[in-house]
Design an enzyme around this catalytic site. Structure first.
Site, PDB file in Angstrom:
ATOM      1  N   CYS B 254       0.838  -1.208   0.000  1.00 35.96           N
ATOM      2  CA  CYS B 254       0.000   0.000   0.000  1.00 35.96           C
ATOM      3  C   CYS B 254       0.868   1.252   0.000  1.00 35.96           C
ATOM      4  O   CYS B 254       0.356   2.362  -0.046  1.00 35.96           O
ATOM      5  CB  CYS B 254      -0.941   0.012   1.201  1.00 35.96           C
ATOM      6  SG  CYS B 254      -0.114   0.307   2.773  1.00 35.96           S
ATOM      7  N   HIS B 267      12.585   4.919  10.961  1.00 33.07           N
ATOM      8  CA  HIS B 267      13.374   5.951  11.623  1.00 33.07           C
ATOM      9  C   HIS B 267      14.856   5.616  11.671  1.00 33.07           C
ATOM     10  O   HIS B 267      15.608   6.264  12.384  1.00 33.07           O
ATOM     11  CB  HIS B 267      12.848   6.205  13.031  1.00 33.07           C
ATOM     12  CG  HIS B 267      12.701   4.946  13.837  1.00 33.07           C
ATOM     13  ND1 HIS B 267      13.785   4.212  14.231  1.00 33.07           N
ATOM     14  CD2 HIS B 267      11.616   4.294  14.297  1.00 33.07           C
ATOM     15  CE1 HIS B 267      13.348   3.164  14.901  1.00 33.07           C
ATOM     16  NE2 HIS B 267      12.052   3.170  14.951  1.00 33.07           N
ATOM     17  N   CYS B 312      17.964  21.447  -3.049  1.00 31.93           N
ATOM     18  CA  CYS B 312      19.311  21.857  -2.699  1.00 31.93           C
ATOM     19  C   CYS B 312      19.305  22.885  -1.589  1.00 31.93           C
ATOM     20  O   CYS B 312      18.388  23.698  -1.477  1.00 31.93           O
ATOM     21  CB  CYS B 312      19.951  22.422  -3.957  1.00 31.93           C
ATOM     22  SG  CYS B 312      21.370  23.445  -3.687  1.00 31.93           S
ATOM     23  N   CYS B 324      23.215  29.664   2.760  1.00 29.09           N
ATOM     24  CA  CYS B 324      23.003  28.250   3.075  1.00 29.09           C
ATOM     25  C   CYS B 324      21.706  28.106   3.854  1.00 29.09           C
ATOM     26  O   CYS B 324      21.509  28.755   4.870  1.00 29.09           O
ATOM     27  CB  CYS B 324      24.186  27.724   3.884  1.00 29.09           C
ATOM     28  SG  CYS B 324      23.879  26.139   4.642  1.00 29.09           S
ATOM     29  N   HIS B 335      29.221  29.716  -4.818  1.00 31.47           N
ATOM     30  CA  HIS B 335      28.820  28.593  -3.978  1.00 31.47           C
ATOM     31  C   HIS B 335      28.397  27.427  -4.878  1.00 31.47           C
ATOM     32  O   HIS B 335      27.326  27.427  -5.458  1.00 31.47           O
ATOM     33  CB  HIS B 335      27.639  29.045  -3.112  1.00 31.47           C
ATOM     34  CG  HIS B 335      27.265  28.088  -2.027  1.00 31.47           C
ATOM     35  ND1 HIS B 335      27.333  28.425  -0.708  1.00 31.47           N
ATOM     36  CD2 HIS B 335      26.824  26.820  -2.063  1.00 31.47           C
ATOM     37  CE1 HIS B 335      26.932  27.411   0.022  1.00 31.47           C
ATOM     38  NE2 HIS B 335      26.621  26.422  -0.781  1.00 31.47           N
TER      39      HIS B 335
HETATM   40 ZN   LIG Z   1      25.480  26.319   6.226  1.00 32.92          ZN
HETATM   41 ZN   LIG Z   2      11.252   1.414  15.583  1.00 38.61          ZN
HETATM   42 ZN   LIG Z   3      -0.212  -1.599   3.992  1.00 31.75          ZN
HETATM   43 ZN   LIG Z   4      19.838  24.149  -6.221  1.00 28.18          ZN
END
Ligand SMILES: [Zn+2]
Ligand SMILES: [Zn+2]
Ligand SMILES: [Zn+2]
Ligand SMILES: [Zn+2]
Ligand SMILES: [Zn+2]
Ligand SMILES: [Zn+2]
Ligand SMILES: [Zn+2]
Lengths: 152, 629
Positions: B254, B267, B312, B324, B335
């Site tokens: 799914c 994670h 980016c 940045c 950069h």
């Molecule tokens: Zn930076």
């Molecule tokens: Zn876990």
């Molecule tokens: Zn599922």
């Molecule tokens: Zn970029």
């Protein structure tokens, strides 16, 4: 099982309870509800409850006999397996219920529980501890309560 | 690419293989998993990190159909070996949480009687039949009626009651959710009712029977330590079974990918415990989080809010100032990706906050890690539509073009980018707890901790640099793909391989040197699965646990060059794409074909896509289209 109609089994059980009562036990259905029983159990001999008359209520739920009857002490009692609301710790009233058991067998089991308290499977925690720490004193309290609350 | 890494070559080979054999002309949807190979279509989720995980982790996607099948297999094996009834087999399996190995192990060790006792199964021999079977009538102890024998049922334990009473009893038990252990009505019997007898008794009660059957079926997932429901909401109906390490992140058909151990979102590389703590923390700090997740940042020069409009991390304000996104510091106009890779803002300096008190320090610290994490997560979000658009044009190009070109280098890079962003994001959660002098205070000295943090941040930073580089290179318009120069193509491939290698190293550091060095308690993370995991989608057939053999070779590729095997990767004017690709493919095909004909059991290296393609005659596989004359 139709709503208001009383199953044959309950009618049979009730009439047998009346005609051949178990010794020391009486159970009478209430007039306005045939599933509700007024129960009296005599304290067994050689138990701290000897001489007492204990009142209980017993109710047969809709699913009876597939579900266990509901039983409760109305008389105050000092017992490790009965709490202060009168609820009883007895396996056949819970997971060990079998439809092959009856009102009569339940009440006999409760009577037997009065003769043989089991502090290892307590419902009333402090009573059970009392029983294990100092049985003589606990028995004396049980006798005292019997005299105070269960005597006519 | 740096010096050849001992496992870097492996990654290259693996990646090249995947690149060429990826598109076999079969979408996942067409590959409806048939039930021919029972229990064999494990997804290609093997662990290739070669760290402390000795056993490759495989997972099996279990849909409704499959659920029945895998359960039947387990039941059949127990019934066959123990010669017992289905009910008994089921009760045993439920008791042993559907782990046949433990079940058979205990039987071998302690014998059948102990096995039954452990599962609280009353064997028939323990009871004598209570009601004689030849009597014409039965006195039912439940309704206190005499019933004709055919209207009564006797269970294996010997207890007999009338069918009406059985039905009522079963109805109550099932409606109270006890379907998985329907026990006999006999006083203190407790024997489990035979399934077939239950089915016969409930034959007229469709709803009840359905509930019973469903509950039995679901027991396979719910009473099974190695199986979990997919956590999708609304639930897709699938479950995942894992063989081996429970620390992995399977992906359901799914589309939901989850941590098998805690069923939360994937994670890795942070541990389940870290992720649990982090979530609580984020919840507590939701105010800060709202502020942090804002999509704009003030330009360091003019102060105007600047929106990030690509993956980016180099953003350019309307005023012309480049800065940045991670730290908000201005950078030069020049950069480029090289200077971003040298940019050190990912490193959180403890000294700068040495003067602020502990509480403030903690907030600052959390803010730092949270920001870094959010930056990657938002990059991933921003890259997603870019990726989808590019992929669509690639598909279109591959379909329509008369001169055939291989664009898998770009698809693979985009996939890689998507995955590495997530890993980087979670790596900040990992770092927050790993080096926070809180979770592992007792086990790691401050000096060691500082050393570890340095090691980790070095690698993390290098990885980030490479990721930004790849992100920038793949930020191209669809029409640019067509004229993508060879140099760019090679750059992208190199960068993709480079990221893979760095990820492998990062995970080695995490698993072996950081978490592996802890002595109190065990801390596991889901291993990095390398390029192979990128396409471990549903419906892949084949037993692919065997590691890639060392004999596979792509001359010249060990150093991370592009697919033009014989060409010098550093030479900008490498041979025309077409020829180079064809040469590589020819080699890949030459290797792949013998394996395919050997069949599935022969330690094949990779995805079932390949095998499938070869087995279907006339399939429009890339290999055939690229056939070099
Ligand atoms: Zn930076
Ligand atoms: Zn876990
Ligand atoms: Zn599922
Ligand atoms: Zn970029
Ligand atoms: Zn009956
Ligand atoms: Zn039985
Ligand atoms: Zn500006």
């Amino acid at each position: 099982m139709a709503g208001g109609q009383l199953p044959r089994r309950i009618i049979k059980e009730t009439s047998r309870l009346m005609s051949e009562p178990a010794p020391g036990i009486s159970a009478h259905p209430s007039e306005d509800n045939l599933r509700y029983f007024n129960v009296m159990i005599l304290g067994p001999q050689q138990s701290p409850y000897e001489g007492g008359i204990f009142k209980l209520e017993l109710f047969l739920p809709e699913d009876y006999p597939m579900a266990a009857p509901k039983v409760r002490f109305l008389t105050k009692i000092y017992h490790p397996n009965i709490d202060k609301l009168g609820r009883i710790c007895l396996d056949i009233l819970k997971d060990k219920w079998s439809p092959a058991l009856q009102i009569r067998t339940v009440l006999i089991s409760i009577q037997a529980l009065l003769s043989a308290p089991n502090p290892d499977d307590p419902l009333a925690e402090n009573v059970a501890r009392h029983w294990k720490d100092n049985e003589a004193e606990a028995v004396a309290t049980a006798k005292e309560w019997t005299r105070m609350y269960a005597s006519q | 690419m740096g010096t050849p890494h001992d496992c870097g070559a492996y990654s290259v080979e693996r990646m090249m293989e995947d690149m060429y054999d990826y598109d076999s002309g079969y979408s996942e949807g067409e590959e409806e998993p048939s039930s021919d190979e029972a229990g064999m279509d494990f997804l290609d989720g093997e662990c290739t990190t070669r760290t402390h995980h000795a056993q490759p982790t495989r997972w099996l996607l279990i849909d409704a159909k499959k659920l029945l099948q895998v359960q039947e297999e387990a039941l059949a094996s127990v019934m066959a070996i123990l010669g017992c009834s289905r009910s008994t087999a089921r009760s045993l399996l439920m008791h042993f949480r559907w782990n046949t190995e433990t079940l058979f192990g205990m039987m071998a060790e302690r014998g059948l009687d102990d096995l039954y006792r452990a599962a609280r199964i009353t064997s028939r021999s323990a009871k004598t039949p209570l009601a004689p079977c030849d009597a014409a009538e039965l006195a039912c102890a439940a309704c206190l009626c005499d019933v004709a024998r055919p209207d009564a049922t006797q269970m294996a334990c010997g207890h007999a009651f009338c069918n009406d009473c059985w039905r009522q009893h079963l109805a109550v038990q099932i409606s109270e959710g006890r379907s998985r252990r329907l026990v006999c009505m006999g006083v203190r019997c407790g024997a489990v009712c035979d399934e077939e007898q239950v089915r016969q008794l409930l034959a007229g009660e469709a709803a009840l029977l359905a509930r019973y059957e469903r509950s039995l079926l679901e027991s396979y997932v719910e009473d099974n330590a190695m199986t979990r429901w997919c956590p999708s909401v609304p639930h897709c109906g699938n479950a995942v079974r894992v063989d081996g390490e429970p620390h992995c992140e399977p992906e359901c058909s799914c589309g939901v990918r989850f941590c098998f151990s805690c069923t939360e979102e994937p994670h890795s590389p942070c541990t389940c415990e870290m992720w649990k703590r982090w979530k609580v923390k984020c919840h507590d700090d939701s105010e800060t989080k709202n502020w942090l997740t804002a999509n704009t940042k003030a330009c360091p020069k003019c102060g105007k809010p600047v929106e990030k409009n690509g993956g980016c991390n180099l953003v350019v304000c309307m005023c012309g100032q480049a800065f940045c996104w991670l730290c908000g510091e201005s950078t030069g106009r020049e950069h480029t990706w090289t200077s971003i890779s040298g940019h050190s803002c990912g490193r959180y300096s403890e000294e700068t906050s040495a003067r602020v008190d502990e509480a403030q320090r903690n907030v600052k610290r959390y803010t730092h890690y949270h920001l870094r994490r959010e930056a990657h997560m938002s990059s991933q979000k921003l890259e997603a539509p870019v990726k989808a658009k590019l992929q669509a044009s690639i598909d279109k190009l591959e379909k329509n073009q008369s001169t055939l070109k291989d664009y898998s280098w770009l698809s693979t890079a985009l996939e890689q980018l998507f995955h590495v962003r997530r890993i980087l994001g979670y790596s900040y959660v990992f770092a927050f707890y790993m080096f926070g002098n809180d979770m592992f205070r007792e086990e790691v000295t401050p000096a060691q901790n500082a050393l570890n943090q340095n090691l980790f941040e070095d690698q993390q930073q290098q990885l980030e640099g490479e990721v930004e580089r790849l992100s920038m290179m793949t930020e191209m318009t669809p029409d640019r793909i067509m004229e993508a120069e060879d140099a760019l193509r090679l750059d992208v491939i190199n960068s993709t391989v480079n990221i893979d290698t760095r990820l492998v190293r990062l995970y080695e550091l995490l698993e072996n040197d950081l978490l592996g060095a802890l002595t109190l308690g065990c801390h596991y993370i889901s291993p990095y699965k390398g390029q192979s995991q990128l396409r471990s989608g549903g419906g892949v057939h084949g037993l692919s646990t065997a590691a890639v053999g060392g004999s596979l070779e792509f001359p010249g590729l060990g150093t991370g060059a592009g697919p033009s095997g014989d060409g010098d990767p550093t030479r900008p004017a490498s041979p025309p794409v077409q020829a180079a690709t064809a040469a590589g493919v020819a080699r890949a095909a030459a290797r792949a074909v013998p394996r395919q004909t050997q069949g599935l059991g022969q330690g094949s290296t990779g995805s079932g896509h390949r095998e499938r393609a070869a087995l279907v005659p006339g399939s429009p596989s890339k290999r055939m289209r690229h056939d070099p004359r």
